[in-house]
Design an enzyme around this catalytic site. Structure first.
Site, PDB file in Angstrom:
ATOM      1  N   CYS A   2      27.241  50.602   8.428  1.00 11.59           N
ATOM      2  CA  CYS A   2      27.028  51.519   7.433  1.00 11.59           C
ATOM      3  C   CYS A   2      25.766  52.372   7.719  1.00 11.59           C
ATOM      4  O   CYS A   2      24.857  51.741   8.378  1.00 11.59           O
ATOM      5  CB  CYS A   2      26.907  50.694   6.062  1.00 11.59           C
ATOM      6  SG  CYS A   2      27.913  49.787   5.549  1.00 11.59           S
ATOM      7  N   ARG A  27      28.388  56.786  10.897  1.00 11.20           N
ATOM      8  CA  ARG A  27      28.088  55.242  10.776  1.00 11.20           C
ATOM      9  C   ARG A  27      29.233  54.734   9.632  1.00 11.20           C
ATOM     10  O   ARG A  27      29.466  53.410   9.504  1.00 11.20           O
ATOM     11  CB  ARG A  27      26.886  54.759  10.491  1.00 11.20           C
ATOM     12  CG  ARG A  27      25.742  55.008  11.473  1.00 11.20           C
ATOM     13  CD  ARG A  27      24.495  54.803  10.714  1.00 11.20           C
ATOM     14  NE  ARG A  27      24.129  53.340  10.822  1.00 11.20           N
ATOM     15  CZ  ARG A  27      23.531  52.743  11.659  1.00 11.20           C
ATOM     16  NH1 ARG A  27      23.276  53.514  12.779  1.00 11.20           N
ATOM     17  NH2 ARG A  27      23.248  51.556  11.636  1.00 11.20           N
ATOM     18  N   TRP A  74      30.807  51.644   5.676  1.00 13.73           N
ATOM     19  CA  TRP A  74      32.028  51.461   6.459  1.00 13.73           C
ATOM     20  C   TRP A  74      32.418  49.974   5.997  1.00 13.73           C
ATOM     21  O   TRP A  74      31.742  48.887   6.003  1.00 13.73           O
ATOM     22  CB  TRP A  74      31.340  51.095   7.622  1.00 13.73           C
ATOM     23  CG  TRP A  74      32.279  50.826   8.747  1.00 13.73           C
ATOM     24  CD1 TRP A  74      32.985  49.624   8.835  1.00 13.73           C
ATOM     25  CD2 TRP A  74      33.035  51.444   9.784  1.00 13.73           C
ATOM     26  NE1 TRP A  74      34.134  49.732   9.815  1.00 13.73           N
ATOM     27  CE2 TRP A  74      34.023  50.685  10.490  1.00 13.73           C
ATOM     28  CE3 TRP A  74      32.835  52.876  10.280  1.00 13.73           C
ATOM     29  CZ2 TRP A  74      34.847  51.309  11.471  1.00 13.73           C
ATOM     30  CZ3 TRP A  74      33.555  53.191  11.177  1.00 13.73           C
ATOM     31  CH2 TRP A  74      34.592  52.447  12.079  1.00 13.73           C
ATOM     32  N   ASN A  98      23.298  47.414   5.119  1.00 13.48           N
ATOM     33  CA  ASN A  98      24.206  47.544   6.457  1.00 13.48           C
ATOM     34  C   ASN A  98      24.211  46.220   7.014  1.00 13.48           C
ATOM     35  O   ASN A  98      23.171  45.575   7.251  1.00 13.48           O
ATOM     36  CB  ASN A  98      23.390  48.538   7.385  1.00 13.48           C
ATOM     37  CG  ASN A  98      24.075  48.589   8.450  1.00 13.48           C
ATOM     38  OD1 ASN A  98      25.156  48.242   8.858  1.00 13.48           O
ATOM     39  ND2 ASN A  98      23.185  49.207   9.594  1.00 13.48           N
ATOM     40  N   GLY A  99      25.266  45.736   7.439  1.00 17.50           N
ATOM     41  CA  GLY A  99      25.373  44.243   8.102  1.00 17.50           C
ATOM     42  C   GLY A  99      26.216  43.394   7.182  1.00 17.50           C
ATOM     43  O   GLY A  99      27.075  44.027   6.369  1.00 17.50           O
ATOM     44  N   GLU A 479      29.830  37.715  35.379  1.00 16.85           N
ATOM     45  CA  GLU A 479      29.396  39.019  35.012  1.00 16.85           C
ATOM     46  C   GLU A 479      27.476  38.933  34.840  1.00 16.85           C
ATOM     47  O   GLU A 479      26.937  39.840  35.178  1.00 16.85           O
ATOM     48  CB  GLU A 479      29.617  39.083  33.156  1.00 16.85           C
ATOM     49  CG  GLU A 479      28.857  40.045  32.421  1.00 16.85           C
ATOM     50  CD  GLU A 479      28.738  41.422  32.741  1.00 16.85           C
ATOM     51  OE1 GLU A 479      29.524  41.769  33.906  1.00 16.85           O
ATOM     52  OE2 GLU A 479      28.035  42.386  32.039  1.00 16.85           O
ATOM     53  N   LYS A 483      25.407  41.626  36.882  1.00  9.43           N
ATOM     54  CA  LYS A 483      24.349  42.179  36.142  1.00  9.43           C
ATOM     55  C   LYS A 483      23.221  41.943  37.050  1.00  9.43           C
ATOM     56  O   LYS A 483      22.359  42.988  37.074  1.00  9.43           O
ATOM     57  CB  LYS A 483      23.939  41.514  34.883  1.00  9.43           C
ATOM     58  CG  LYS A 483      24.527  41.635  33.523  1.00  9.43           C
ATOM     59  CD  LYS A 483      24.514  43.249  33.072  1.00  9.43           C
ATOM     60  CE  LYS A 483      25.512  43.989  33.675  1.00  9.43           C
ATOM     61  NZ  LYS A 483      26.703  44.259  32.972  1.00  9.43           N
ATOM     62  N   GLU A 486      23.085  44.106  40.214  1.00  8.04           N
ATOM     63  CA  GLU A 486      23.090  45.799  40.011  1.00  8.04           C
ATOM     64  C   GLU A 486      21.678  46.282  39.788  1.00  8.04           C
ATOM     65  O   GLU A 486      21.632  47.522  40.168  1.00  8.04           O
ATOM     66  CB  GLU A 486      24.378  46.304  39.155  1.00  8.04           C
ATOM     67  CG  GLU A 486      23.995  46.032  37.757  1.00  8.04           C
ATOM     68  CD  GLU A 486      25.397  46.552  36.899  1.00  8.04           C
ATOM     69  OE1 GLU A 486      25.559  47.697  37.326  1.00  8.04           O
ATOM     70  OE2 GLU A 486      25.697  45.858  35.900  1.00  8.04           O
ATOM     71  N   HIS A 502      34.348  23.946  47.566  1.00 14.36           N
ATOM     72  CA  HIS A 502      35.165  24.346  48.606  1.00 14.36           C
ATOM     73  C   HIS A 502      34.438  25.542  49.489  1.00 14.36           C
ATOM     74  O   HIS A 502      35.265  26.282  49.730  1.00 14.36           O
ATOM     75  CB  HIS A 502      36.479  24.882  47.827  1.00 14.36           C
ATOM     76  CG  HIS A 502      37.140  23.984  47.008  1.00 14.36           C
ATOM     77  ND1 HIS A 502      37.946  22.876  47.575  1.00 14.36           N
ATOM     78  CD2 HIS A 502      37.180  23.692  45.687  1.00 14.36           C
ATOM     79  CE1 HIS A 502      38.249  22.160  46.541  1.00 14.36           C
ATOM     80  NE2 HIS A 502      37.849  22.409  45.670  1.00 14.36           N
ATOM     81  N   LYS A 601      27.380  55.587  35.871  1.00 12.67           N
ATOM     82  CA  LYS A 601      27.659  55.216  34.752  1.00 12.67           C
ATOM     83  C   LYS A 601      29.156  55.477  34.405  1.00 12.67           C
ATOM     84  O   LYS A 601      30.060  54.723  33.740  1.00 12.67           O
ATOM     85  CB  LYS A 601      27.050  55.968  33.433  1.00 12.67           C
ATOM     86  CG  LYS A 601      27.223  55.435  31.961  1.00 12.67           C
ATOM     87  CD  LYS A 601      26.841  53.992  31.898  1.00 12.67           C
ATOM     88  CE  LYS A 601      27.060  53.050  30.708  1.00 12.67           C
ATOM     89  NZ  LYS A 601      26.994  51.711  30.720  1.00 12.67           N
TER      90      LYS A 601
HETATM   91  C1  F6R Z   1      28.493  47.060  35.379  1.00 12.47           C
HETATM   92  C2  F6R Z   1      29.039  48.219  34.709  1.00 12.47           C
HETATM   93  C3  F6R Z   1      30.328  48.433  35.648  1.00 12.47           C
HETATM   94  C4  F6R Z   1      31.585  49.056  34.745  1.00 12.47           C
HETATM   95  C5  F6R Z   1      32.798  49.591  35.561  1.00 12.47           C
HETATM   96  C6  F6R Z   1      33.776  50.222  34.577  1.00 12.47           C
HETATM   97  O1  F6R Z   1      27.370  46.903  34.295  1.00 12.47           O
HETATM   98  O2  F6R Z   1      28.867  49.044  33.897  1.00 12.47           O
HETATM   99  O3  F6R Z   1      30.700  47.534  36.225  1.00 12.47           O
HETATM  100  O4  F6R Z   1      32.018  48.092  33.857  1.00 12.47           O
HETATM  101  O5  F6R Z   1      31.989  50.621  36.214  1.00 12.47           O
HETATM  102  O6  F6R Z   1      33.366  50.951  33.892  1.00 12.47           O
HETATM  103  P1  F6R Z   1      34.200  51.616  32.391  1.00 12.47           P
HETATM  104  O7  F6R Z   1      34.040  50.565  31.548  1.00 12.47           O
HETATM  105  O8  F6R Z   1      33.549  52.790  32.061  1.00 12.47           O
HETATM  106  O9  F6R Z   1      35.572  51.595  32.891  1.00 12.47           O
END
Ligand code: F6R
Length: 606
Positions: A2, A27, A74, A98-99, A479, A483, A486, A502, A601
């Site tokens: 909200c 929101r 919301w 909110n929450g 993951e 992280k 990258e 293995h 991105k």
């Molecule tokens: C890692 C990362 C990427 C995305 C991937 C898919 O931190 O952000 O591995 O997850 O490029 O991107 P989307 O989710 O936009 O399809």
């Protein structure tokens, strides 16, 4: 989620409150309302639906008063009707929120037993009566609010005004953002700086656990221990009033810290929290008759899908096929009759994911996409769209989008399980209750951020790092490795803990940190055996677990303690330490955290 606002003004504030709310309508817009103090008395106007309905109400029945709060809703607890609209109030106090107040049922029962009469189905009303109850005893609004705040569980932001106090407003932040705006002889409060842009660009962001006492002359801020604290006042520049970093050094840090709020927002979209039931939108397919689920995505979004495979197979007893989109698109995989194909993507534009979606559509699959950008191509080309409500994710490394994807997938697993008769009502209640607690646990994990610094300092010196996990913790290990590599450029690999012997065990020596994601679930003992294998070869073990360090049965380089929770929600919580480890390691090394080299991105090429 909200939007909340507050103004201690020089003249009547109702119209300015509505102006500020208009900038927060993104929101939520189930209902809206404002409350003010006029001649020492609280009064309010509320209206169901969009803000324009509240404006009409205010035209017909104006509201005077120089001190006021406002809310755009919301709905989480209680239907979106006027009776449940904020601000909520008694004769003594009025509150916007909110929450989620997790312990509202207990509080309500206690307060009703003391004679308080509740009028709404909301969790917020418990806060109003709790403060009123404290005021009945002390008549000191600041002390009453502070005592009440200490009794609230959950992740929330609050704005509070009091009858008889024209120059007082209390704000509190625990898991949901809140900004204070400084004017000349006026003070403001808002869920974000955008709301306050017409009035001031001098902003102080409250930090996790802070609460503040506002007067027209300024704000006194206290930390979660009640100690008076200074928070910086910053100048919000016009462009940053759209998406800014707040007090954070990087967008990634801000986005990690937004998780309690955006997870709660996302869950609210798929759960009926008051009834402890999943409230899933119609996907245009009979969930009871799906023959198989096919999931495809890339990178972090793929790992969210991999967690969902464990959840759907376990709770819905339905087979799940999953592959990275770049492979599935060329695999020419045969697809079944009555198949549901799910695509997970933050951007909704990833080329491989889109191509796989088109392949599945051409092969008569019912296509549902989990996306953060609702206007994206993947969303537009899907039969059904399940939005994540993470808000814009600017940092290239995905964080809050990942946990929001997990939130949607967890609700989907329950919805399919229920439709197939695999989840009984009591089990649904238990699973939904566990999900409802995620924002609070994530907020608690984020409060403990200092423990990651020594771990990051050691990792920054490493050349290779291994991540291990079993069951639904295996994708979290994957993951974690993604992280770290990258944003810190350190080579890292995630493995299923049982796979260690293995092959990868050959890599282990004193120079290799091994990060083990191990909630104390039914697989914990198996993972402990793998820890012994690592320890015997001198590996530096960093254990992320709710189990005490002694249970590892070997020497640990570090232990990251986690809350004890239902194993179902563990992936949502264990995602957070692996984000913090990667972030802090990258900060130690000094890389460009938000825009790491070679990455983008939105990956619109194959
Ligand atoms: C890692 C990362 C990427 C995305 C991937 C898919 O931190 O952000 O591995 O997850 O490029 O991107 P989307 O989710 O936009 O399809």
């Amino acid at each position: 989620m909200c939007g909340i606002v507050g103004i201690l003004g020089k003249s009547s504030v109702a119209n300015n409150l509505v102006d500020a709310l208009r900038r927060l309508e993104y929101r939520g817009y189930d209902s809206a309302g404002v409350a003010t103090v006029e001649d020492g008395t609280l009064d309010r106007r509320r209206a169901e639906g969009k803000l324009r309905n509240l404006e009409k109400r205010l035209l017909a029945e104006p509201l005077a008063g120089r001190t006021g709060i406002g809310h755009t809703r919301w709905a989480t607890h209680g239907r979106p009707i006027e009776r449940n609209a904020h601000p909520h109030m008694t004769a003594k106090v009025s509150v916007v929120h909110n929450g989620i107040i997790e312990n509202f049922r207990d509080l309500r029962a206690k307060l009703e037993a003391k004679g308080h009469r509740f009028e709404t189905d909301t969790d917020t009303e418990a806060v109003v009566h709790l403060i009123t109850d404290e005021l009945d005893q002390s008549n000191d609004p600041v002390a009453a609010a502070h005592k009440a705040l200490n009794q609230l569980q959950g992740a929330f932001a609050l704005g509070i005004i009091f009858a008889g106090h024209d120059d007082l407003m209390i704000a509190a932040r625990k898991g949901s953002p809140l900004a204070i705006g400084h004017g000349s002889g006026e003070m403001y409060l808002g869920s974000d700086a955008i709301a306050l842009a017409p009035f001031t660009d001098a902003i102080t962001y409250l930090e996790e656990g802070d609460w503040a006492v506002l007067h027209r002359s300024g704000a006194d801020i206290y930390d979660r221990d009640g100690a008076r604290i200074e928070r910086p006042m910053i100048k919000a520049v016009a462009s940053s009033l759209l998406v800014d970093k707040g007090n954070y050094r990087h967008f990634m840090a801000k986005e990690i810290h937004e998780q309690p709020e955006v997870i709660s927002h996302t869950l609210a979209n798929y759960l009926d929290m008051a009834a402890a039931r999943v409230n899933f939108p119609d996907l245009g397919v009979d969930l009871a008759n799906i023959s198989r689920v096919t999931i495809s995505a890339c990178g972090t979004a793929y790992y969210a899908g991999l967690v969902a495979k464990y959840w759907i197979e376990r709770f819905a007893r339905l087979p799940v096929d999953i592959d990275v989109a770049s492979e599935m698109r060329y695999r020419e995989t045969p697809l079944p009759e009555n198949g549901l194909a799910i695509f997970v993507s933050q951007s909704g534009e990833t080329a491989d994911t889109l191509a796989t979606l088109r392949y599945c559509k051409a092969n008569r699959q019912h296509v549902a996409s989990i996306v953060n950008v609702r206007t994206s191509t993947i969303a537009r080309e899907s039969h059904a769209v399940l939005p994540t409500l993470a808000g814009p994710e600017i940092g290239v490394a995905s964080t809050k989008a990942f946990t929001c994807q997990l939130s949607v997938l967890a609700c989907l697993a329950i919805a399919i399980g229920r439709a197939r008769g695999e989840i009984a009502p009591e089990q649904e209640t238990a699973l939904v209750t566990a999900l409802t607690e995620v924002p609070r646990h994530v907020a608690a994990i984020l409060r403990n951020e200092d423990i990651y610094l020594p771990v990051a300092q050691d990792l920054a010196k490493a050349r290779d790092v291994l991540y291990l996990g079993r069951g639904s913790s295996f994708p979290i290990a994957l993951e974690g490795a993604l992280k770290l590599k990258e944003i810190s450029y350190i080579h890292a690999e995630g493995y299923a803990a049982g796979e260690l012997k293995h092959g990868p065990i050959a890599l282990i020596d004193e120079s290799v940190p091994v990060i083990v994601v191990a909630p104390e679930d039914e697989l914990f003992e198996k993972t402990v055996s793998n820890l012994q294998e690592v320890a015997a070869r001198g590996g530096q073990i960093i254990l992320i677990s709710d189990a005490p360090p002694e249970k590892a049965g070997c020497k640990l380089a570090a232990h990251i303690p986690m809350p004890v929770v239902d194993a179902f929600i563990a992936p949502l919580l264990y995602a957070v330490p692996i984000q913090l480890i990667a972030y802090q390691t990258a900060v130690q090394i000094g890389t460009d955290v938000d825009q790491p080299r070679n990455l983008a991105k939105s990956v619109t090429v194959e």
